[in-house]
Design an enzyme around this catalytic site. Structure first.
Site, PDB file in Angstrom:
ATOM      1  N   ARG A  72       0.920  -1.049   0.057  1.00 18.91           N
ATOM      2  CA  ARG A  72       0.138   0.010  -0.029  1.00 18.91           C
ATOM      3  C   ARG A  72       1.046   1.135   0.061  1.00 18.91           C
ATOM      4  NH1 ARG A  72      -4.861  -2.520   1.187  1.00 18.91           N
ATOM      5  NH2 ARG A  72      -4.754  -3.897   2.863  1.00 18.91           N
ATOM      6  N   ARG A 104      -5.843  -5.680  -0.323  1.00 20.18           N
ATOM      7  CA  ARG A 104      -7.240  -5.569  -0.411  1.00 20.18           C
ATOM      8  C   ARG A 104      -7.705  -4.148  -0.185  1.00 20.18           C
ATOM      9  NH1 ARG A 104      -8.610  -8.995   4.332  1.00 20.18           N
ATOM     10  NH2 ARG A 104      -8.847 -10.531   2.790  1.00 20.18           N
ATOM     11  N   HIS A 120       3.750  -9.467   0.876  1.00 21.51           N
ATOM     12  CA  HIS A 120       3.501  -8.298   1.958  1.00 21.51           C
ATOM     13  C   HIS A 120       4.670  -7.948   2.712  1.00 21.51           C
ATOM     14  CE1 HIS A 120       1.534  -7.386   6.082  1.00 21.51           C
ATOM     15  NE2 HIS A 120       0.821  -6.943   5.342  1.00 21.51           N
ATOM     16  N   TYR A 168       0.522   5.310  12.050  1.00 22.42           N
ATOM     17  CA  TYR A 168       0.831   4.024  12.403  1.00 22.42           C
ATOM     18  C   TYR A 168       2.161   3.976  13.026  1.00 22.42           C
ATOM     19  CZ  TYR A 168      -2.847   2.594   9.153  1.00 22.42           C
ATOM     20  OH  TYR A 168      -4.126   2.028   8.261  1.00 22.42           O
ATOM     21  N   ARG A 204      -2.509  -6.152  19.215  1.00 26.24           N
ATOM     22  CA  ARG A 204      -3.595  -4.933  19.297  1.00 26.24           C
ATOM     23  C   ARG A 204      -4.773  -5.655  18.737  1.00 26.24           C
ATOM     24  NH1 ARG A 204      -2.666  -2.559  13.563  1.00 26.24           N
ATOM     25  NH2 ARG A 204      -4.428  -3.891  13.024  1.00 26.24           N
TER      26      ARG A 204
END
Length: 703
Positions: free
Chosen positions: A394, A424, A454, A487, A583
């Site tokens: 991303r 996604r 990933h 993040y 988390r």
């Protein structure tokens, strides 16, 4: 006859040998994911959180629920419908799991709208931020809103009466719609009964009313309120008996058999065209909608009553988050901070020279992502740089990294980018990104068939004198500049030749479809990451059995891989002390007598989304610490390309431990503790001074 599954609500009895694969020892992955949203929703209720941030947390819960239904519930329904669903480690059958999901979502939705109606809206009013319903409009506001409706909204609408000539239309995923009950006859003498108004996505979902119309303060109106208020203007000659907003959520999981397509980008593009109209899985509808209208909608969407969720407020409450972005009210938001550059990485100096001297650790968002951008910027024009290789999962639409990769290709660098087209909800953006890079001469690779790429990694090859030197950036988070501000992630810049060699082999394998490779330091999924984690858990277990100190601390986004959990249970039984900072969804049950008594699980929910993955193993006084792109989930360990990288510099390793693990374990204000039954309880300071891990890091790294 198969033996019945143990109920997930009942801990397994400890009598004799324990079957560590027993369903009663595992929580449901889906229910654990839902529990995370209750923790986020608690932030919307927390009066110590700035008011507009509380509104944002409410919007985040709505967004999370959308994705939960689009993916998790949708796939459960799909597999159940085709008879391919099997119980997970928790032993719950799909019908029972769907029933439990509904029960818990009903609780979540009720609490969500209670916070909206009874807490947030009154407190926003007190701060002169008014989200007006049509009953609250003054005559002057109503006149302005009617003019806005007639000039800006009505020309775009296409109301549709339902009759044999006008069948029920296709309703796009997650769009606002109004069901209208009519009485009267049209120009052709046809009796009117029902009509639908679909709000095109071109229309703003929230309208800001000008100050000259409202006076002091900020005033907003949801588009749904406008459609309800002026619905009679859409159906002249009819009497409007009632109007009710609704929203349908559809299956958004793309079904592309990669092995059967010649061009993955083209196949995904074609599949994306139909995503908005895939099978429905949820109907959100106004709480006052009559059962007859609800039944009509469920029939047309081929849903059941159990798929209906009534909303005491806007069905698209997710849009309330826009107000946070529009308003410049710093006193109602988290205090601003300026991410810093790490010590030793000065802006004016040569980045390669600085990294060659010593590894550089980046802890986002406290430290600036600009360091990564600056490294790539220098590499894109440096005449000594020969090649750049990077993964993009991303990246965001406006990332400067793409411009720099294009610039590098134009300067004659050999640029290879591995783009994950199946990230996604970022599929369309990644297809556009891939096209742009290819047009600029960048070699674009879509990864490996059957495995999402990933891993977050970048490799720069530079000629220095008579040798070639590799510079690497490895990270737990995406190359996404906006996300890097909210993040928490760990990044490492290094010129370590052995790390560089490992990374070179991984990129060669991705682009050249090479054989299995042996790496010196990196753990590499789907090959060595799972076995590497298991071996280290088992090593701690053996140390404990030998009477040696043994400890594991891991920070993850999610934990659900059953074999890893079994190994952790065995470690706990042997005497290993285990702290897990998870988390989101955790399916391990801590505190079970004789099984997981030495395992503690906590979740940190605060201003920033905890995203870094860090694994720490005591190793008899010689601790190992890895940062990774992978959670301890089956998909990450078995079905993705992932990288876990060691922090080899002892000083930086100690810093990672303190800032990501020790700090989280000391948190007593934003930590939630998981109990044996799968419920979370917020930690309290008690006799200790209040301590927030995130605030402590802001104070330390962003003075």
């Amino acid at each position: 006859m198969p033996r019945p599954h143990a109920s997930p609500s009942e801990p397994a009895a400890v009598t004799g040998p324990i079957d560590l694969a027993a369903p009663g020892l595992y929580l449901s992955r889906e229910l654990a994911a839902l529990e995370f949203n209750f923790r986020v929703l608690a932030m919307a209720r927390d009066t110590t959180v700035p008011l507009l941030e509380r509104l944002r947390f409410l919007s985040i819960v709505a967004n999370n629920l959308d994705e939960f239904f689009e993916v998790r519930v949708a796939m459960l329904k799909h597999h159940h419908a085709y008879g391919s669903a099997a119980p997970g480690p928790d032993g719950l059958s799909p019908p029972e799991l769907l029933s439990r999901i509904r029960s818990r979502v009903l609780e979540l939705v009720a609490e969500q709208y209670q916070i909206w109606q009874q807490e947030l809206r009154p407190q926003l009013d007190a701060e002169r931020i008014h989200i007006l319903t049509r009953k609250q409009w003054s005559p002057r506001q109503r006149r302005w809103l009617q003019g806005y409706f007639e000039h800006e909204v009505l020309p775009v609408l296409s109301p549709l009466g339902l009759d044999p000539a006008h069948p029920f239309p296709r309703i796009l995923n997650k769009t606002l719609n109004i069901a209208v009950v009519l009485k009267g006859r049209d120009a052709f003498g046809h009796e009117g009964h029902m009509a639908l108004v679909r709000a095109p996505r071109s229309l703003p979902r929230i309208i800001r009313v000008p100050a000259e119309v409202c006076g002091e303060g900020d005033h907003f109106v949801f588009l749904a309120e406008l459609l309800h208020a002026f619905v009679d203007l859409m159906f002249p000659g009819f009497k409007v008996v009632g109007s009710y907003q609704f929203r349908v959520t559809r299956n958004s999981e793309l079904m592309v058999e990669e092995a059967e397509v010649e061009n993955l980008a083209r196949a995904l593009s074609e599949e994306l065209l139909g995503r908005g109209y895939a099978r429905p899985v949820r109907l959100e509808i106004a709480s006052d909608c009559p059962q007859s209208i609800t039944s009509m909608l469920t029939r047309n969407f081929q849903l059941e009553e159990a798929d209906v969720y009534r909303c005491d407020g806007p069905v698209n409450i997710i849009r309330a988050g826009l107000i946070c972005d529009w308003l410049d009210r710093p006193e109602l938001k988290y205090p601003r901070f300026t991410p810093q550059l790490p010590a030793g990485l000065e802006t004016s100096r040569d980045k390669f020279e600085q990294i060659a001297q010593r590894d550089v650790l980046l802890h986002h968002p406290y430290q600036s992502f600009a360091a990564v951008v600056d490294l790539l910027r220098q590499a894109s024009t440096d005449p000594n740089v020969l090649a750049i290789k990077q993964t993009l999962y991303r990246a965001g639409e406006d990332t400067p990294l793409v411009d720099l990769l294009v610039e590098a290709a134009r300067h004659g660098k050999d640029v290879t980018v591995v783009i994950e087209l199946r990230a996604r909800f970022d599929e369309e953006a990644n297809i556009r990104l891939a096209t742009r890079l290819q047009e600029a001469g960048v070699q674009v690779v879509y990864g490996v068939v059957g495995y999402k790429t990933h891993a977050k990694m970048m490799l720069i090859v530079r000629r220095e004198g008579d040798t070639l030197r590799r510079y690497a950036h490895l990270s737990t988070g995406n190359y996404h500049q906006i996300n890097s501000r909210s993040y928490t992630d760990i990044g490492l810049m290094t010129a370590d030749p052995e790390i560089g060699e490992d990374l070179h082999k991984v990129f060669q394998q991705l682009s050249g479809l090479g054989p299995r490779i042996a790496l010196k330091h990196l753990l590499h999924s789907p090959f060595t990451l799972y076995t590497g984690v298991m071996e280290r858990i088992e090593r701690e277990t053996a140390l404990a059995r030998a009477g040696r100190p043994a400890r594991i601390v891991a920070k993850l986004n999610a934990l659900n891989e059953a074999h890893v959990i079994e190994a952790l249970y065995r470690a706990s039984q042997a005497g290993v002390e285990i702290d897990l900072i998870v988390r989101g969804a955790c399916t391990l049950r801590p505190g079970l007598p004789g099984i997981s008594e030495r395992i503690r699980v906590r979740s940190i929910v605060g201003r920033f989304l905890e995203h870094s993955r860090v694994y720490w193993f005591g190793n008899d006084g010689a601790p190992e610490i890895y940062c990774a792109s992978a959670d301890w989930m089956e998909r990450n360990l078995m079905r993705r390309i992932e990288i876990a990288f060691p922090i080899r510099d002892p000083e930086l390793a100690a810093r990672v431990y303190e800032e990501t693990l020790a700090s989280s374990l000391a948190d007593n204000t934003q930590a939630w503790l998981l109990d044996t039954e799968g419920r979370y309880h917020r930690a309290t300071p008690g006799r200790h001074a209040p301590y927030s891990a995130q605030q402590a890091l802001l104070d330390k790294l962003c003075p």
